[in-house]
Write a protein that holds these residues in place. Structure first.
Motif, PDB file in Angstrom:
ATOM      1  N   SER A 283      -5.079   2.423  13.720  1.00 49.59           N
ATOM      2  CA  SER A 283      -3.850   3.187  13.875  1.00 49.59           C
ATOM      3  C   SER A 283      -3.144   3.359  12.524  1.00 49.59           C
ATOM      4  O   SER A 283      -2.669   4.457  12.189  1.00 49.59           O
ATOM      5  CB  SER A 283      -2.995   2.446  14.898  1.00 49.59           C
ATOM      6  N   LEU A 284      -3.119   2.286  11.734  1.00 49.40           N
ATOM      7  CA  LEU A 284      -2.497   2.342  10.406  1.00 49.40           C
ATOM      8  C   LEU A 284      -3.179   3.414   9.535  1.00 49.40           C
ATOM      9  O   LEU A 284      -2.520   4.248   8.920  1.00 49.40           O
ATOM     10  CB  LEU A 284      -2.634   0.962   9.787  1.00 49.40           C
ATOM     11  N   VAL A 285      -4.510   3.392   9.530  1.00 45.81           N
ATOM     12  CA  VAL A 285      -5.252   4.348   8.692  1.00 45.81           C
ATOM     13  C   VAL A 285      -5.086   5.766   9.236  1.00 45.81           C
ATOM     14  O   VAL A 285      -4.839   6.714   8.475  1.00 45.81           O
ATOM     15  CB  VAL A 285      -6.750   3.958   8.612  1.00 45.81           C
ATOM     16  N   GLU A 286      -5.192   5.926  10.554  1.00 45.79           N
ATOM     17  CA  GLU A 286      -5.070   7.266  11.146  1.00 45.79           C
ATOM     18  C   GLU A 286      -3.702   7.877  10.835  1.00 45.79           C
ATOM     19  O   GLU A 286      -3.607   9.058  10.484  1.00 45.79           O
ATOM     20  CB  GLU A 286      -5.286   7.215  12.667  1.00 45.79           C
ATOM     21  N   GLN A 296      -7.329   9.602   3.471  1.00 51.17           N
ATOM     22  CA  GLN A 296      -7.089   8.786   2.277  1.00 51.17           C
ATOM     23  C   GLN A 296      -8.077   7.626   2.226  1.00 51.17           C
ATOM     24  O   GLN A 296      -8.403   7.121   1.163  1.00 51.17           O
ATOM     25  CB  GLN A 296      -5.657   8.223   2.316  1.00 51.17           C
ATOM     26  N   VAL A 297      -8.507   7.211   3.422  1.00 52.06           N
ATOM     27  CA  VAL A 297      -9.388   6.055   3.577  1.00 52.06           C
ATOM     28  C   VAL A 297     -10.233   6.275   4.826  1.00 52.06           C
ATOM     29  O   VAL A 297      -9.782   6.922   5.775  1.00 52.06           O
ATOM     30  CB  VAL A 297      -8.529   4.765   3.768  1.00 52.06           C
ATOM     31  N   LYS A 315      -6.925   3.892  -6.742  1.00 52.53           N
ATOM     32  CA  LYS A 315      -5.533   4.209  -6.403  1.00 52.53           C
ATOM     33  C   LYS A 315      -5.324   4.082  -4.891  1.00 52.53           C
ATOM     34  O   LYS A 315      -4.405   3.401  -4.433  1.00 52.53           O
ATOM     35  CB  LYS A 315      -5.224   5.636  -6.885  1.00 52.53           C
ATOM     36  N   ASN A 316      -6.183   4.748  -4.122  1.00 54.98           N
ATOM     37  CA  ASN A 316      -6.044   4.685  -2.666  1.00 54.98           C
ATOM     38  C   ASN A 316      -6.303   3.281  -2.133  1.00 54.98           C
ATOM     39  O   ASN A 316      -5.696   2.865  -1.156  1.00 54.98           O
ATOM     40  CB  ASN A 316      -6.989   5.686  -1.993  1.00 54.98           C
ATOM     41  N   LEU A 320      -3.741   1.238   0.119  1.00 61.24           N
ATOM     42  CA  LEU A 320      -4.214   0.689   1.394  1.00 61.24           C
ATOM     43  C   LEU A 320      -3.893  -0.801   1.483  1.00 61.24           C
ATOM     44  O   LEU A 320      -3.375  -1.285   2.505  1.00 61.24           O
ATOM     45  CB  LEU A 320      -5.727   0.911   1.529  1.00 61.24           C
ATOM     46  N   LEU A 321      -4.173  -1.510   0.400  1.00 59.66           N
ATOM     47  CA  LEU A 321      -3.949  -2.949   0.393  1.00 59.66           C
ATOM     48  C   LEU A 321      -2.470  -3.281   0.597  1.00 59.66           C
ATOM     49  O   LEU A 321      -2.127  -4.219   1.339  1.00 59.66           O
ATOM     50  CB  LEU A 321      -4.445  -3.538  -0.935  1.00 59.66           C
ATOM     51  N   GLN A 322      -1.600  -2.487  -0.011  1.00 60.02           N
ATOM     52  CA  GLN A 322      -0.161  -2.723   0.172  1.00 60.02           C
ATOM     53  C   GLN A 322       0.228  -2.570   1.648  1.00 60.02           C
ATOM     54  O   GLN A 322       0.976  -3.369   2.192  1.00 60.02           O
ATOM     55  CB  GLN A 322       0.644  -1.744  -0.689  1.00 60.02           C
TER      56      GLN A 322
END
Ligand SMILES: Nc1ncnc2c1ncn2[C@@H]1O[C@H](COP(=O)(O)OP(=O)(O)OP(=O)(O)O)[C@@H](O)[C@H]1O
Ligand SMILES: C[C@@](O)(CCOP(=O)(O)OP(=O)(O)O)CC(=O)O
Length: 410
Positions: A283-286, A296-297, A315-316, A320-322
């Protein structure tokens, strides 16, 4: 003795279903990326001695049985192809016809969790075949080795190469054309960054082998997927890899992971490999991808809850990690041990201490940013694409003691 190291691989177009259980012949082609062996790999030492009364194997320090059909198939196929071995310096001379009478001791070690959906069987069986082949001076090419590794575990055939790999399902009943080929090596698209969220390192309930057997027997979606969806997707994926088209690569990867898990749900009884944490990561990535209007990922999940996230660049990966660390901060506040593999991604993301994690802003695209899920991710692995199996030449790294013929420390 010979020692080898083989990488694991993660499928971006999944293998799920066999048309022949004994030979391990799949119902569709699959495509994978090979991961950096420094972060995820199996190391195997194989020793031979006329004093060994039987073949024996130790995995991660514990003796395991080699009597299973899969280990036996790989041993038999490699022994069949064994050649003369001569090492004047060490005074070793083994004639090819003698290999059938000699027994081996095999010790293997995985530098990541075994049987937790991180494809340990792929790295392990590829390493088993590769290292036995080196010991027995087998001359066959990688294609032939991949078809032997396939008989150990289907996905293992793709770990015989680095970079991007396709397992061609083949048509022949004897499996002779069901082999892996390299689509591009690991340098072809080396901007890609891979972050794995290890959601659970416990052993899973349904093995891939029995799960896919149930899916073949009961899921109508599997038939449609194998016959109609995957052939088209494989062509598009090959094109995306060739042209380094991340948008297409990401869309295909996510769609194929989701369809694989849909097949698992369509199986009777249904199989659940993902859990709430896996769903939260999707859900976070979508939401992030949607808010940017372009991927982006990419995410993909194998037969377990761990998320494999592929970013097109550093960069991405840091963005993403943040976002990931905002939602999944470390349970014990120990940031250094929370990131395995390429730890430098933490400083690139401006995360030097736990205070930096606590100060992270909520991702703007999320509707319920206040809720956090501390402890739901065990740890992260940051990796990249890697090379195929290699011989470990430093003899001090062998896992078997050359005097006792037993694993070191046993
Ligand atoms: N280094 C190794 N050498 C030989 N065999 C191994 C090695 N590592 C794992 N295996 C074999 O693979 C089995 C685990 O395979 P399983 O498919 O259950 O899990 P996995 O490969 O980690 O996950 P998945 O393939 O679903 O992503 C082990 O029980 C063992 O038989
Ligand atoms: C979900 C998967 O990881 C399934 C891997 O299955 P295995 O290769 O572990 O199964 P066997 O051939 O029975 O040993 C998808 C993939 O790697 O393509």
């Amino acid at each position: 003795m010979a020692t080898g190291r083989s990488p694991t691989n993660i499928a971006v177009i999944k293998y799920w279903g066999k048309r022949d259980e004994a030979l391990i012949l799949p119902v569709n082609d699959s495509i994978s990326v090979t991961l950096d062996p420094d972060h995820l790999s199996a190391t195997t030492t194989v020793a031979v001695s006329p004093s060994f009364p039987s073949d024996r194997m130790w995995l991660n320090g514990k003796e395991i049985s080699l009597s299973g059909g899969r280990f036996q198939s790989c041993l038999r196929e490699i022994r069949k192809r064994a050649q003369n071995v001569e090492d004047e310096k060490k005074g070793i001379r083994i004639k090819k016809e003698d290999w059938g009478k000699l027994h081996v001791h095999i010790a293997s070690y995985n530098n990541f969790p075994t049987a937790a959906g991180l494809a340990s069987s792929a790295a392990g069986l590829a390493c088993f075949v590769f290292t036995l082949g080196k010991l027995m001076n087998v001359k066959e090419d990688c294609g032939e080795l991949s078809s032997i590794a396939r008989q150990g575990s289907g996905s293992a055939c793709r770990s015989i190469y680095g970079g991007f790999v396709k397992w061609c399902m083949g048509k022949n009943n004897d499996g002779s054309d069901s082999i892996a080929v390299q689509l591009a090596d690991e340098t072809h698209w080396n901007d890609l960054v891979i972050i794995i969220a290890v959601v659970s390192s416990k052993q899973k309930e349904t093995s891939s082998t029995s799960g896919m057997r149930d899916s073949v027997e009961t899921s109508p979606l599997l038939q449609y997927r194998a016959q109609t969806v995957v052939p088209e997707r494989v062509l598009k994926m090959e094109e995306a890899i060739k042209s380094r088209n991340f948008e297409s690569f990401a869309r295909l990867t996510c769609a194929d992971s989701n369809q694989f898990h849909a097949v698992c749900l369509d199986t009777s009884p249904p199989i659940f490999y993902m859990n709430d944490t896996s769903h939260r990561i999707i859900s976070l990535v979508e939401k992030w991808n949607q808010s940017e209007g372009t991927p982006q990922v990419a995410y993909t999940f194998d037969a377990g809850p761990n998320a494999v996230l592929i970013a097109p660049n550093r960069k991405n990966a840091t963005l993403l990690l943040q976002k990931l660390l905002y939602y999944f901060p470390p349970q014990d506040n120990d940031l250094r041990s929370y990131m395995v593999g390429d730890k430098s991604i933490l400083s690139d993301a401006g995360l030097k201490s736990i205070e930096d994690v606590e100060a992270l802003p909520a991702p703007a695209e999320m509707k319920t940013p206040s809720q956090k899920f501390k402890g739901d991710v065990s740890y992260f692995i940051c990796s990249r694409l890697g090379a195929g199996p290699k011989v470990v030449t430093d003899e001090s790294l062998a896992l078997i003691d050359s005097v006792t013929g037993l694993p070191k420390g046993v």
